[in-house]
Design a protein around this motif. Sequence first.
Motif, PDB file in Angstrom:
ATOM      1  N   PHE B 115       0.810  -1.213   0.000  1.00  0.00           N
ATOM      2  CA  PHE B 115       0.000   0.000   0.000  1.00  0.00           C
ATOM      3  C   PHE B 115       0.844   1.264   0.000  1.00  0.00           C
ATOM      4  O   PHE B 115       0.361   2.341   0.323  1.00  0.00           O
ATOM      5  N   LEU B 151     -16.682  -2.409  -0.547  1.00  0.00           N
ATOM      6  CA  LEU B 151     -15.702  -1.322  -0.460  1.00  0.00           C
ATOM      7  C   LEU B 151     -15.703  -0.693   0.939  1.00  0.00           C
ATOM      8  O   LEU B 151     -14.654  -0.312   1.460  1.00  0.00           O
ATOM      9  N   GLN B 152     -16.892  -0.603   1.542  1.00  0.00           N
ATOM     10  CA  GLN B 152     -16.955  -0.024   2.881  1.00  0.00           C
ATOM     11  C   GLN B 152     -16.247  -0.923   3.896  1.00  0.00           C
ATOM     12  O   GLN B 152     -15.532  -0.450   4.780  1.00  0.00           O
ATOM     13  N   TRP B 154     -13.884  -3.060   3.212  1.00  0.00           N
ATOM     14  CA  TRP B 154     -12.457  -2.987   2.911  1.00  0.00           C
ATOM     15  C   TRP B 154     -11.859  -1.714   3.507  1.00  0.00           C
ATOM     16  O   TRP B 154     -10.819  -1.737   4.175  1.00  0.00           O
ATOM     17  N   ALA B 155     -12.533  -0.581   3.271  1.00  0.00           N
ATOM     18  CA  ALA B 155     -12.017   0.692   3.788  1.00  0.00           C
ATOM     19  C   ALA B 155     -11.977   0.676   5.310  1.00  0.00           C
ATOM     20  O   ALA B 155     -11.016   1.158   5.915  1.00  0.00           O
ATOM     21  N   LEU B 156     -13.007   0.111   5.925  1.00  0.00           N
ATOM     22  CA  LEU B 156     -13.024   0.030   7.386  1.00  0.00           C
ATOM     23  C   LEU B 156     -11.833  -0.795   7.891  1.00  0.00           C
ATOM     24  O   LEU B 156     -11.115  -0.378   8.799  1.00  0.00           O
ATOM     25  N   HIS B 158      -9.032  -1.478   6.323  1.00  0.00           N
ATOM     26  CA  HIS B 158      -7.789  -0.793   5.992  1.00  0.00           C
ATOM     27  C   HIS B 158      -7.560   0.381   6.945  1.00  0.00           C
ATOM     28  O   HIS B 158      -6.448   0.589   7.435  1.00  0.00           O
ATOM     29  N   GLY B 159      -8.604   1.134   7.202  1.00  0.00           N
ATOM     30  CA  GLY B 159      -8.482   2.262   8.120  1.00  0.00           C
ATOM     31  C   GLY B 159      -8.118   1.807   9.518  1.00  0.00           C
ATOM     32  O   GLY B 159      -7.244   2.399  10.160  1.00  0.00           O
ATOM     33  N   LEU B 160      -8.747   0.751   9.992  1.00  0.00           N
ATOM     34  CA  LEU B 160      -8.431   0.259  11.334  1.00  0.00           C
ATOM     35  C   LEU B 160      -6.985  -0.224  11.399  1.00  0.00           C
ATOM     36  O   LEU B 160      -6.268   0.053  12.370  1.00  0.00           O
ATOM     37  N   SER B 162      -4.493   0.782   9.609  1.00  0.00           N
ATOM     38  CA  SER B 162      -3.604   1.950   9.557  1.00  0.00           C
ATOM     39  C   SER B 162      -3.575   2.673  10.890  1.00  0.00           C
ATOM     40  O   SER B 162      -2.503   3.035  11.397  1.00  0.00           O
ATOM     41  N   LEU B 163      -4.753   2.908  11.451  1.00  0.00           N
ATOM     42  CA  LEU B 163      -4.806   3.631  12.723  1.00  0.00           C
ATOM     43  C   LEU B 163      -4.119   2.816  13.821  1.00  0.00           C
ATOM     44  O   LEU B 163      -3.408   3.373  14.655  1.00  0.00           O
TER      45      LEU B 163
END
Lengths: 195, 195
Positions: B115, B151-152, B154-156, B158-160, B162-163
Amino acid sequence: MADPEKTRRAYHHGNLHQALLDAAAALVAERGPEGFSMLDAARACGVSASAPYKHFTDKAALLAELATLGGEKLHQRMAAAWDGGQPEPPKAFLRLGHAYLAFAREEPGYYLALFRPGAAPAEAPDPRTSPLGQALASFGVAGGAAGTLALQIWALSHGLASLERSGQLPLPAEDLIDSGVARLLRGLGTERPAG
Amino acid sequence: MADPEKTRRAYHHGNLHQALLDAAAALVAERGPEGFSMLDAARACGVSASAPYKHFTDKAALLAELATLGGEKLHQRMAAAWDGGQPEPPKAFLRLGHAYLAFAREEPGYYLALFRPGAAPAEAPDPRTSPLGQALASFGVAGGAAGTLALQIWALSHGLASLERSGQLPLPAEDLIDSGVARLLRGLGTERPAG
DNA sequence: TGTACATCAGTGAACGCGCGTTCACTGATGTAC
DNA sequence: TGTACATCAGTGAACGCGCGTTCACTGATGTAC
């Protein structure tokens, strides 16, 4: 690039400090948080290689200030988007997500500096004074649920912004965040207490 | 570090190719995708500075292969986690999210390479053959809703991930993804068709 | 308004360093007969 | 089994480069009287 309001103060270069930050933000946006150099920033400002050291002790110090400013800019955008929940919380809530996406898009340098791997983000902001915390409170979401929902919305926004940045979102991020936040809120509403 | 299965093939160094990838993954995990050098990788393998060029035309080529391998590793983990939806789709669905978090945690070098800003991720995988796509299909989610929900989620995830990586998650990522996915699914279930 | 001085933003030359990459080489391995 | 040869993984010296940072300096600006 040209901010006429600021060029008036033309002591020597003018505001080299701010100019260096702007240049660094542009370079970080292009090449990532590690892909920029002090010399590049100096060059972009039309200044010698040693000039930046009159304003930043270090390359790390410049990056750190970029991250701090990024945090402030993001907070300001979020607060302005929430705007006390006017005219009604649901509308304002949608603006919040859009503000996050807009920040990542319009200020990529600050955004990347803020979330650069290894950047200690000062301290986590108090959820109750953060725009997202206020928004959730005005929805009557409190206690544990408010905490988890806030983090999920944050992660969703952050994930969407990241995926959009790397060109992996085939649908508009705005639509996805609107419907995603709506689904999270509706899902929370029908939650069994023991869940 | 020491993989006895592989040291048997001791032709000259053995598998320098793989050893360099492993070393690069470790260095990327420590210092980010741009913070590693060919010389570091060579040193970590106990080999001269020019040896890597017998296996990779470029530093960029090494990073690109790291990203490709990362994509394959992630896909394998996701497929194994879904496991055809056994023993029942809801359970398997939760394993999917956990697998994503585990990948980011246990293979940070590959995760970051995959990424990294500016890494073109080959092409987007076909949603219907991806584990997430299969999972949604087995839930009876289809059409536009399946696309946005995938997608939601996946984004969730990925965001978790990353955070969590940047130490900004005060709660366990696993709990947040479980309840987040559940809320998204439940929210979708109560959606008005025109929404 | 004019002069003397302190301040400090920016200069430019210089440093040591690690990097990516090349190149002619060496020497261990595998293969043909 | 033994010899001759081709292959090719790894060596080590060398290159040119851009970087971060320092240092003594200069010269424009602001201030005190």
